[in-house]
Design an enzyme around this catalytic site. Sequence first.
Site, short mmCIF file in Angstrom:
data_model
loop_
_atom_site.label_atom_id
_atom_site.label_comp_id
_atom_site.label_asym_id
_atom_site.label_seq_id
_atom_site.Cartn_x
_atom_site.Cartn_y
_atom_site.Cartn_z
CD GLU C 62 -1.93 -2.56 1.51
OE1 GLU C 62 -0.99 -2.49 1.94
OE2 GLU C 62 -2.79 -2.90 0.41
CG HIS C 131 -10.70 -6.02 6.91
ND1 HIS C 131 -10.19 -6.80 7.70
CD2 HIS C 131 -9.48 -6.41 5.97
CE1 HIS C 131 -8.54 -7.21 7.46
NE2 HIS C 131 -9.42 -6.99 6.17
#
Lengths: 351, 338, 330
Positions: C62, C131
């Site tokens: 990322e 998440h």
Amino acid sequence: MAVEVILPRVDMDMTSGIISKWHARAGDRVVRGSALFEIETGKASMEIDSPADGILDNILVVEGGSAPVGVAVAYILEEGETTVQISSNSIRTSEPVPETERLEHPTVTPLIPTSIETSASQAPRATPLARRLAREARLELKTISGTGPHGRITAEDVRGANMHPPHSQILLSLSMICRMDSLIDITERLNAIALRTPGDQTILKITPEAVAIKALALASQRLDHPLLTRASIRHGFGHILPNVSERSLSEITGLLETPDASGSGTAVIAVWPLFQQGIEQAAIPFTPPDIASLTMGAIVETFAPVNREPVLVKQMICTLLCDSRLIRPDKATQFLQSFRRLLEDPVLMLA
Amino acid sequence: MNAFGSIKPNARPFYQKHSSEELLQALRRMYLIRRFEEGAEEAYMRGLIHGTMHLSIGQEASAVGATMALRRSDYITSTHRGHGHCIGKGADPKLMFAEFFGKEEGYCRGRGGSMHIADVASGNLGANGIVGGGLPIAVGAALAIRKKKRDDVAVCFFGDGASNEGAFHESLNMASLWKLPVIFVCENNKYGMSVSTERSMAVANVADRAAAYKMPGIIVDGNSIADVAEAVAEAAARARRGDGPSLVECKTYRTRGHSRSDRNRYRSKEEIEDWKARDPIPRFEAELRAYGVAGEAALTAIRESAEAEIAAAIEFARNGTDPNPADLIRDVHSPRAA
Amino acid sequence: MTVRELTYAQAIQEALAQAMDADPDVFLMGEDIGVYGGAFQVTGDLVQRYGEERVMDAPISELGQAGVAVGAALAGCKPVLEFQFSDFATLAMEQIVNQAAKLRFMLGGKVNVPLVMRLPAGSGTGAAAQHSQSLEAWFAHVPGLKVVQPSTPADAKGMLLAAIDDPDPVMVFEHKLLYKMKGEVPEHPYRVPIGKAHVAREGRHVTVVATAIMVHRALEAADTLATEGIEAEVIDLRSLRPIDTDTIVRSVQKTTRLACVYEGVKSLGIGAEISARIAESEAFDYLDAPIMRLGGAEAPIPYNPTLEKAAVPQVPDIVTGLRNLVSGRI
């Protein structure tokens, strides 16, 4: 030289006043010593005389507006003098000024609160909108009763107050018959014990008035109402009885006999126990900032139907007089009912 | 050809490939960097500027050698020790000093300062205050080059310390995976602030890490401009051919501390003196003389002209315009923005 | 001008396709956005239509991806980066916060970073603490970034196209539970301006500023309250940075009450910012009740579905809260 017309202190604990009426208009000729305007404090209304001869000019606080003690509310000009230069210390608006600003030297003290903390703790709880509406309507927040949580003044409260200026109450009078047998019985039993044990300082002689006043204090304290919950009790036109609900009956009896034992408090209910005076029913007026009066008439013996049979009972008519904008009729009724329950069955005061 | 005749045939390819003008310009840039930083140090000590700075004195060969292989349209990403990269890529020291002094005329209009001086127009995508910050940015610039079908390259300067950052590994992986035209130029000056590479790296060389990403890892003497320039030129050629990235590790040394607050407790005087003896500038001068590129007079002229340029740059900067506080947020967003 | 029903996810996909059709510099990057079609099937078959060069599957890096996107944006491309979950933006904080947001400023306004980041956010999918977060307020705290939260398919398309047009970095937070929501979406490419709130429902008793899925929960709550005579005005904030203070101020001046409903953790979040803006504004003098915040619990998002629901405002919470606020019970 223009002469300042100040809002004078006319009462010991007065910090501000409302100008309820001007007797002259700007441009009028006024004479020293003649009535110039009327002010209202929390307690009284008073006429204020003109401090000089001349032409009234620059009225800074209009009728209904308030100002702190000591500030200029208008000027008196000499013959031929034109408009006055207003010093920055004079008031232009009628915003309520906190008590911290009590003016030693009125003309030099700024209008900004010197201690925000102190002023905030003394200021009434109000929403920003309520504050703005009150400011615009030139109403003092402390003259308005808040119906919100924690007594918070809301816009609706201000609008209600604004429709009915503070000096015109909308009076509500409610009366109720109360049976006094238990109360008298308890009083007599306690006094009999007191008589038998003269050395015991915990059991002293008491009066039915003391029992009734304690019942009143508890009834108001136990009610869910922003004002009544924290109300203090005044004895007639006399002194405020300190912390009645927490005191013993003999202490209250003592307080009633000692006029200097003065307490302080807000949301005052004036109580008139007229058990012995032969007046059966009365609604005795009260003056703001008191919020109500409760008059208890003579205790009389009469025949009342009990199980369809006439029975000799002791009864009394009590009358609540209040400003219906501060104590709405439903609450006033509830208050009176709860008071009667305690009077008729004083053992509930222990609950 | 040059003023003194032909380059001697025994000279290494670097001297054969570059014209004497290019070689002397390289020397001049090394002097500009040196004098810029000495001037900056002096300005700091005189209290003329208020921030700190990271000096690359001793590392001029890697900055100039690496950028010699580049065109103006090629990109670089630089580091907190980036004055040299900026000058190497062709920035004007005058505008750099203006930035150093926090002036509106500076490259970053006084918003960046020492740590962020960059001439965007010359392809410098920013000197970065975050260790490893420029690594993925260079990869992204290389990706844009590929997408726009240009044959430019991106040189990513970074230090030994940055090779311990996750960004280093992510960047090398992506660059190699996508065969992007990036040259990762590591200036290994042996210390990440105070911690030596021996105490911070599990491998001996940063270049050893290239193997993990299937790219060439070349180690060069970072104080030899010829070594650096030759290695980077070859990596750039490979990148332009589309054969992907390379890593060139320049072993070098900063003779000054990490920043102005460094008290040099972590290295010995002997070590510093040893490296000072390997100063890249006299070394380059010696080679220029030896290979017949320049005589003493020419070298003196270059030295003096660099000094004069820096003196004028400082003067320019001192007379610059202080930014107006009213313009504080002017450059946060583009004026074209919604 | 054709208007049809699309899901939120389809509307985003259409915006991405139209942006790539219009500008060859636009490309997509992210994890599993190629043949897989994206973790939430937003990119779908775009890789078949535009090829792997423009719909790039990236390694699970990322930070690297964000940096590559910043670099590509600096060098003239318009990358649209998909984070698989907004939670993973924490791995890329350095590039988002230190680089993307600041490069333009640090370089004296001489560069632009036209980077778009798409971030699936929010709870309700049973994906637990790592998440399910709503981190948008974190990023909205950073000058140089723009942060938007479209709540309808039409806004998802229009705001994404506006974000791609924008020369500055824009983070688009997409609530995962909205991806399947259907709504009318015009077919042509259009823009919904960044920084403008939308009055989703008019009312006169209380202003409800809501974001993302909370807009729909607030609207549902408003329907219930309407049967009790309470008319809530629901403002879909849409953009956290910049914030459309004017629309909220005007509404509060009308309704005299303010509630903020958002999924992010209640403390130090969007509600605090909006409350402060109203307290600082001319609307302060119109407030007739305390300001109410309904936000996420001071806890990570739990797995158990009952707990997960309890961790963020639900319709009954909003109904109760607004009812108490309007009837003067708080």
